[in-house]
Design an enzyme around this catalytic site. Structure first.
Site, PDB file in Angstrom:
ATOM      1  N   ASP B  25      -3.960  -2.235   1.688  1.00  0.00           N
ATOM      2  CA  ASP B  25      -4.171  -2.930   2.955  1.00  0.00           C
ATOM      3  C   ASP B  25      -3.701  -1.973   4.045  1.00  0.00           C
ATOM      4  O   ASP B  25      -2.502  -1.806   4.252  1.00  0.00           O
ATOM      5  CB  ASP B  25      -3.354  -4.231   2.960  1.00  0.00           C
ATOM      6  CG  ASP B  25      -3.392  -4.937   4.311  1.00  0.00           C
ATOM      7  OD1 ASP B  25      -4.122  -4.466   5.214  1.00  0.00           O
ATOM      8  OD2 ASP B  25      -2.692  -5.959   4.460  1.00  0.00           O
ATOM      9  N   LYS B  87      -4.971   2.232  13.751  1.00  0.00           N
ATOM     10  CA  LYS B  87      -6.156   1.466  13.351  1.00  0.00           C
ATOM     11  C   LYS B  87      -6.964   1.000  14.567  1.00  0.00           C
ATOM     12  O   LYS B  87      -8.184   0.884  14.506  1.00  0.00           O
ATOM     13  CB  LYS B  87      -5.699   0.260  12.532  1.00  0.00           C
ATOM     14  CG  LYS B  87      -6.815  -0.518  11.862  1.00  0.00           C
ATOM     15  CD  LYS B  87      -6.214  -1.522  10.912  1.00  0.00           C
ATOM     16  CE  LYS B  87      -7.241  -2.417  10.270  1.00  0.00           C
ATOM     17  NZ  LYS B  87      -6.603  -3.339   9.316  1.00  0.00           N
ATOM     18  N   GLU B 187     -10.950  -7.833   4.702  1.00  0.00           N
ATOM     19  CA  GLU B 187      -9.612  -8.396   4.510  1.00  0.00           C
ATOM     20  C   GLU B 187      -9.613  -9.888   4.155  1.00  0.00           C
ATOM     21  O   GLU B 187      -8.931 -10.296   3.203  1.00  0.00           O
ATOM     22  CB  GLU B 187      -8.756  -8.139   5.761  1.00  0.00           C
ATOM     23  CG  GLU B 187      -8.354  -6.671   5.879  1.00  0.00           C
ATOM     24  CD  GLU B 187      -7.887  -6.286   7.269  1.00  0.00           C
ATOM     25  OE1 GLU B 187      -7.694  -7.192   8.104  1.00  0.00           O
ATOM     26  OE2 GLU B 187      -7.706  -5.089   7.514  1.00  0.00           O
ATOM     27  N   ASP B 209      -7.052 -15.159   9.533  1.00  0.00           N
ATOM     28  CA  ASP B 209      -6.235 -13.954   9.428  1.00  0.00           C
ATOM     29  C   ASP B 209      -5.844 -13.443  10.810  1.00  0.00           C
ATOM     30  O   ASP B 209      -6.637 -12.799  11.494  1.00  0.00           O
ATOM     31  CB  ASP B 209      -7.024 -12.880   8.665  1.00  0.00           C
ATOM     32  CG  ASP B 209      -6.249 -11.567   8.519  1.00  0.00           C
ATOM     33  OD1 ASP B 209      -5.187 -11.423   9.133  1.00  0.00           O
ATOM     34  OD2 ASP B 209      -6.726 -10.691   7.783  1.00  0.00           O
TER      35      ASP B 209
END
Lengths: 177, 620
Positions: B25, B87, B187, B209
């Site tokens: 992850d 990211k 994800e 999420d």
């Protein structure tokens, strides 16, 4: 491995008809994806991987086509060599056009804020009732092999689905997306 | 976990070799690595028993990069050489990032020729792929130490909303770190995998999420071991960082009001805000103390500060439900993922909207990594291939630019991948031998409002009259969500193709903004589109008449020619200033005005044809 050119109904072991058992379609789709999906070939050589992407894509296209009543109708007509892209002026009745204009006016007249949400729901239900009716009508004409009439109903369905998408878009605008 | 306990038939036979595969992850704030060890898949700790690796890299001259807690400790003191939240920079051009300067304390390398963002550090210029690869390398090192051997494959998770450029750069970073990428996995899908397996539920699951930097919501249907993603939505720039940011701003405002102490650095404010947020997860209020200054942050204040963000997450839920054609009542489970879902305010809002308590059994920070590890175990071949299958969708529509800067959508958003679709196009001008293709991603109707992915040309099309050539453009999206496009002229079989890679420096904005724009601009788009279409129609008629006048202008009397010229002028004027209705009307008028001329031409050509003379001969 199966050939890529195959009747979508045969592919999913289903009878070639308007009425379709969604459960069987989904179950058979999932079973076959389980065999051909690229994830099953994550460790395989390149040509096999490529083949998996192709087969899996084909399966997705076939599934999407049969799953949607509108696309299924067009596909059924295409199997009878009827081109739905070709629209003739007299395919569209005056009544239908008037009804469409009325429905559209209703949509356009709604205020652009959340107060319109209930009316949008009502309009959506109205369209859904018509959709259901027309889908039945399509099946009737198709089963009687009256493909010209079936094609006309198909165009009515197209109008209704488009309207339904516009109702959704209208709802999104009013929800402030 | 039920599925992991399934025994192979004849399970007493010698165990096949267990291959080392991990799930990773790669998060905005923290990253994790997981692997199957013993009974189930677990996240792997470092030597200090920490599972979460802060996604922070520190570069210094002549030394290998520092990754994780040690790097994070240098964020405040050495901001220029310490890179966090890389990211957020993936798949973006330098100019896009500079527009957001307030978030980014570092210096960018302006000298790079490709316009890709790179950061100047003591250890040299580092681009985002390199920085991401350094984080991945730290995880690989940890996993190899723990599993006692080299890794054979990895599944890496990406937000469902990641576009093609962002996915490609994630894959590039993994390859740079020496990883064999088995699959890029969304994800939320990974989270559902982690949860789905210990229940034999059949039904619909929403995965909510809310991580450090991104928000994703996905709707999955679970049936007979097959996960099908029905729809995804979300927001590429909404997360816990924004909540910290809102709290930090509130603290700064309180400080300014009291004027007792100087406002500390942004990084320090963020630290205080983050700590206060965590405190409020199990207390109704918390005190923020800076030297002599103290402020009381209450849950009710936090609720106000976060109301808009939480409202946006619920909007996305509503939209995803609609995309999948489902109602709230059809949802059987809601899975909570990401550290920010520990906030009671978030949990309450989700519970209220769905009318159900969301699932929170698995640590929301680890659940994605665990799901990725399970999938890695299956893909590398340690698990029976019948175990389960993931069917993903593409998050944004893919299309091609057509005449008049309009977008023709080839693959609409939320189509199950892999997918291949083709559409036929034709030439616009007589004798056209080259066709430029412009591939775009986004929901809007005008090219300028979508993200440009690639441009390429199909050459050597045989010269034909406009509309006669048949050019088939095929789009193929693979199981990782990566796109390739090819174009083929059908009569000659002439082909051109391209693998879409991130293209920098092109006009574009954040995906989330694009999506929101797409909705609020639907109306404007439709009018803009009709104007473009009307203009196109008008141009075609004007071209046709101009050509005809060149060849057969002598057929017209002086008055006829003047009156036709007048109508042409009228249309040309209306085209630039009028709305679609006016342009249509002017086009129609010109059509009428030229009908006599058309009839005369027709008569002449028929007469010539009957005489066996070619038109060319008549011209001479």
């Amino acid at each position: 491995m199966q050939s890529l050119i195959r009747n979508y109904f045969t592919l999913f072991n289903l009878p070639e008809a308007c009425e379709l058992d969604q459960e069987s379609l989904s179950a058979e789709y999932r079973r076959q994806q389980g065999e051909v999906h690229p994830d099953r070939f994550a460790n395989a050589e390149e040509p096999e991987k490529l083949r998996a992407v192709q087969l899996s894509s084909y399966l997705n296209e076939a599934y999407e086509t049969l799953k949607s009543p509108l696309r299924r109708a067009a596909y059924l007509l295409s199997l009878r060599d009827i081109d739905v892209e070709q629209v003739n002026q007299n395919d569209l009745s005056m009544d239908l056009l008037l009804e469409q204009i009325q429905l559209r006016e209703k949509l356009d007249e709604l205020p652009i804020d959340e107060s319109a949400l209930a009316s949008l729901d009502a309009l959506r239900s109205e369209v859904n009732v018509k959709l259901e009716k027309q889908e039945k009508k399509f099946a009737e004409f198709f089963d009687l092999e009256n493909f010209n009439e079936a094609k006309k109903v198909y165009h009515e369905l197209q109008f209704l689905y488009k309207l339904s998408a516009e109702i959704d878009a209208g709802e999104e605008i009013r929800l402030g997306y | 976990m039920a599925l992991l306990q399934i025994q192979e038939p004849g399970g007493k036979q010698a165990k096949p070799l267990h291959r080392r595969a991990v799930g990773i992850d790669l998060g905005t704030t923290n990253s994790l690595v997981s692997a199957s060890c013993g009974p189930g898949v677990e996240t792997l700790p470092d030597s200090a028993a920490q599972h979460l690796l802060p996604s922070v890299v520190h570069y210094s001259k002549g030394k290998p990069p520092l990754v994780g807690v040690e790097a994070k400790a240098l964020l405040v003191d050495d901001p220029l050489n310490t890179i966090a939240s890389v990211k957020r920079l993936l798949g973006k051009s330098l100019s896009e990032l500079k527009a957001k300067q307030d978030y980014l304390p570092f210096e960018f390398d302006e000298a790079r020729a490709d316009g890709a963002p790179a950061i100047l550090t003591e250890a040299g210029s580092k681009d985002v792929v390199q920085i991401s690869a350094d984080i991945l390398s730290a995880l690989v090192e940890r996993a190899e130490a723990s599993l006692k051997g080299a890794l054979e494959g990895a599944v890496i998770t990406v937000p469902a909303y990641f576009n093609d450029a962002q996915r490609q750069q994630t894959k590039d970073a993994a390859q740079l770190a020496g990883l064999n990428v088995l699959r890029l996995l969304n994800e939320p899908t990974a989270a559902a995998v982690a949860y789905g397996l210990d229940s034999n539920d059949q039904g619909n699951v929403v995965v909510f999420d809310l991580g450090g930097g991104t928000f994703d919501v996905s709707l999955l249907s679970l049936k007979n071991g097959v996960f099908e993603v029905l729809a995804t939505g979300g927001d590429t720039s909404l997360g816990g960082d924004d909540i910290d940011h809102a709290i930090a701003e509130w603290i700064a405002a309180q400080l300014q009001e009291s004027a007792a102490v100087a406002v500390p650095s942004v990084a320090k404010l963020r630290q205080l805000a983050n700590a206060a947020k965590h405190e409020l997860s199990d207390k109704p209020q918390t005190a923020i103390v800076i030297n002599q200054f103290s402020a009381l942050l209450e849950e009710s204040t936090l609720k106000k500060l976060t109301a808009d963000m939480i409202r946006r997450t619920i909007m996305s839920c509503r939209r995803v439900l609609r995309d999948a054609g489902l109602a709230v009542a059809d949802i059987d489970n809601i899975v909570m993922v990401g550290g920010s879902t520990r906030m009671p305010l978030v949990r309450d809002a989700v519970a209220e909207f769905f009318g159900k308590t969301p699932l929170t059994d698995i640590d929301p920070d680890k659940v994605v990594a665990i799901g990725a590890g399970i999938q890695a175990d299956v893909l590398i071949g340690n698990k029976s291939p019948d175990s389960f299958l993931l069917l993903d969708v593409n998050p944004l529509s893919l299309g091609i630019e057509t005449m008049g800067e309009l977008v023709e959508k080839i693959i609409p958003r939320n189509t199950t991948i892999p997918v291949a679709k083709a559409q036929e196009f034709t030439t616009f001008k007589d004798g056209q031998t080259v066709m430029s293709l412009h591939v775009v991603q986004g929901e809007r109707e005008l090219v300028s409002d979508c993200r440009s992915l690639a441009r390429f040309e199909l050459r050597d099309i045989p010269a034909m009259v406009a509309g006669a050539a048949k050019i088939r453009v095929s789009f193929q999206v693979d199981a990782d969500g990566l796109l390739s496009v090819s174009a083929e002229e059908l009569s000659t079989g002439k082909k051109a193709e391209i693998q879409v890679k991130p293209s920098y420096g092109l006009k574009s904005s954040v995906i989330e903004e694009m999506l929101q724009d797409s909705q609020s601009h639907a109306k404007i788009d439709m009018e803009a589109r009709s104007i473009k279409e009307a203009q196109l129609e008008a141009t075609q008629l004007l071209d046709a008449i101009a050509n005809a006048l060149l060849v057969d202008g002598n057929l017209l009397s002086r008055e006829e020619a003047d009156s036709l010229a007048e109508s042409i002028k009228a249309l040309e004027n209306t085209m630039t200033s009028g709305g679609s209705v006016q342009i249509h009307a002017a086009t129609e008028e010109l059509n009428q005005a030229s009908s006599d001329f058309a009839a005369k031409r027709m008569d002449l050509h028929i007469a010539n044809a009957l005489r066996g003379e070619s038109i060319d001969a008549v011209e001479k």
